[in-house]
Structures are given as structure tokens and as C-alpha cells.
Design a protein around this motif. Structure first.
Motif, short mmCIF file in Angstrom:
data_model
loop_
_atom_site.label_atom_id
_atom_site.label_comp_id
_atom_site.label_asym_id
_atom_site.label_seq_id
_atom_site.Cartn_x
_atom_site.Cartn_y
_atom_site.Cartn_z
N VAL A 178 10.67 -28.62 12.81
CA VAL A 178 10.37 -29.16 11.48
C VAL A 178 10.48 -28.04 10.45
CG1 VAL A 178 8.62 -30.26 10.04
CG2 VAL A 178 8.83 -30.92 12.44
N GLU A 179 11.31 -28.26 9.45
CA GLU A 179 11.49 -27.27 8.39
C GLU A 179 10.64 -27.64 7.18
OE1 GLU A 179 15.35 -25.15 7.18
OE2 GLU A 179 15.16 -26.82 5.76
N ILE A 180 9.88 -26.67 6.70
CA ILE A 180 9.02 -26.87 5.53
C ILE A 180 9.53 -25.95 4.42
CG2 ILE A 180 6.69 -26.62 4.59
CD1 ILE A 180 5.72 -26.98 7.54
N ILE A 181 9.89 -26.53 3.29
CA ILE A 181 10.31 -25.75 2.13
C ILE A 181 9.18 -25.83 1.11
CG2 ILE A 181 12.03 -25.46 0.31
CD1 ILE A 181 13.99 -27.01 2.18
N ILE A 182 8.58 -24.66 0.82
CA ILE A 182 7.45 -24.59 -0.10
C ILE A 182 7.86 -25.12 -1.47
CG2 ILE A 182 5.82 -23.03 -1.25
CD1 ILE A 182 5.27 -23.44 1.77
N PHE A 220 6.84 -34.42 8.67
CA PHE A 220 6.24 -34.57 10.00
C PHE A 220 6.36 -35.99 10.55
CE2 PHE A 220 4.10 -30.86 8.22
CZ PHE A 220 4.31 -29.95 9.24
N ARG A 221 6.89 -36.92 9.73
CA ARG A 221 7.03 -38.30 10.19
C ARG A 221 8.05 -38.35 11.34
NH1 ARG A 221 9.80 -42.94 7.19
NH2 ARG A 221 10.63 -41.12 6.14
N ASN A 222 7.76 -39.15 12.33
CA ASN A 222 8.61 -39.31 13.52
C ASN A 222 8.78 -38.02 14.30
OD1 ASN A 222 9.02 -42.06 12.93
ND2 ASN A 222 10.65 -41.52 11.51
N THR A 223 7.75 -37.16 14.27
CA THR A 223 7.74 -35.97 15.11
C THR A 223 6.53 -36.07 16.03
OG1 THR A 223 6.31 -34.60 13.69
CG2 THR A 223 8.69 -34.59 13.19
N ILE A 224 6.41 -35.12 16.92
CA ILE A 224 5.25 -35.12 17.83
C ILE A 224 3.99 -34.65 17.13
CG2 ILE A 224 6.64 -34.79 19.90
CD1 ILE A 224 5.73 -31.81 19.82
#
Length: 98
Positions: A14-18, A26-30
Motif C-alpha cells: 500500500v502506497e501512502i502519499i502525504i 487501505f480498502r480491499n487490503t488485509i
């Protein structure tokens, strides 16, 4: 023209760009975002949310800060939280008794 470099963090794949990403990443992830226990404190310019390995795990893997007005001390609804931009990120590796 000067362009500010994007701050990018990863939780697994999952990539998070500040200042761009929302909790929608995070939807459809573990991973499980604990919005029920989000923390909103007057004088702090963000709302914190814990990220767990999965919904039933006690393994706290990260904490994100969501944009907020520091004069606010009322936690927004889950729907409103989902639409707020992530403004800070802390990678963790802690086991929490929930």
C-alpha cells in the motif's frame, strides 16, 4: 519553478502519499484501519488512526494522522474520516492488547 518532493510511505504494497492519499488506500487490503478508536485532541492539527495487520490482529503496524483543524476536539464520522487526507505517517511494530 521549484517542486516539493512528494513524501511517500509504504505499508506492505500500500502506497501512502502525504497530503494526497486518504484512508481509501487501505480498502480491499488485509490491513484494518481502527476508525472507532481514532483520537482527536484540541490543539493537535491532526486525528490519529491506528493501522493493524488485519481486523482481528493485535499487531499495530502503523499510525496515520488525518488532516484536521487544531481547534476541533470532536471526532468526525467514519465517512468523514475516510475522506480526510493523510498528513503524517509513523511505521510501528507493536503488539497491543485490545
Amino acid at each position: 519553478m521549484f517542486r516539493k518532493k512528494k513524501e511517500v510511505f509504504h505499508v506492505g504494497k500500500v502506497e501512502i502519499i502525504i497530503n494526497e492519499s486518504t484512508l481509501d488506500v487501505f480498502r480491499n487490503t488485509i490491513y484494518y484501519v481502527d476508525m472507532q478508536n481514532a483520537l482527536c485532541i484540541k490543539g493537535v492539527p491532526f486525528i490519529t488512526c491506528d493501522i493493524y495487520e488485519d481486523e482481528f490482529s493485535d499487531h499495530l503496524i502503523a499510525q496515520v494522522g488525518l488532516e484536521d483543524d487544531e481547534d476541533n476536539d470532536i471526532l468526525p464520522s467514519a465517512e468523514e474520516l475516510k475522506n480526510k487526507k493523510i498528513v503524517c505517517f509513523i511505521q510501528l511494530d507493536e503488539h497491543i492488547m485490545r
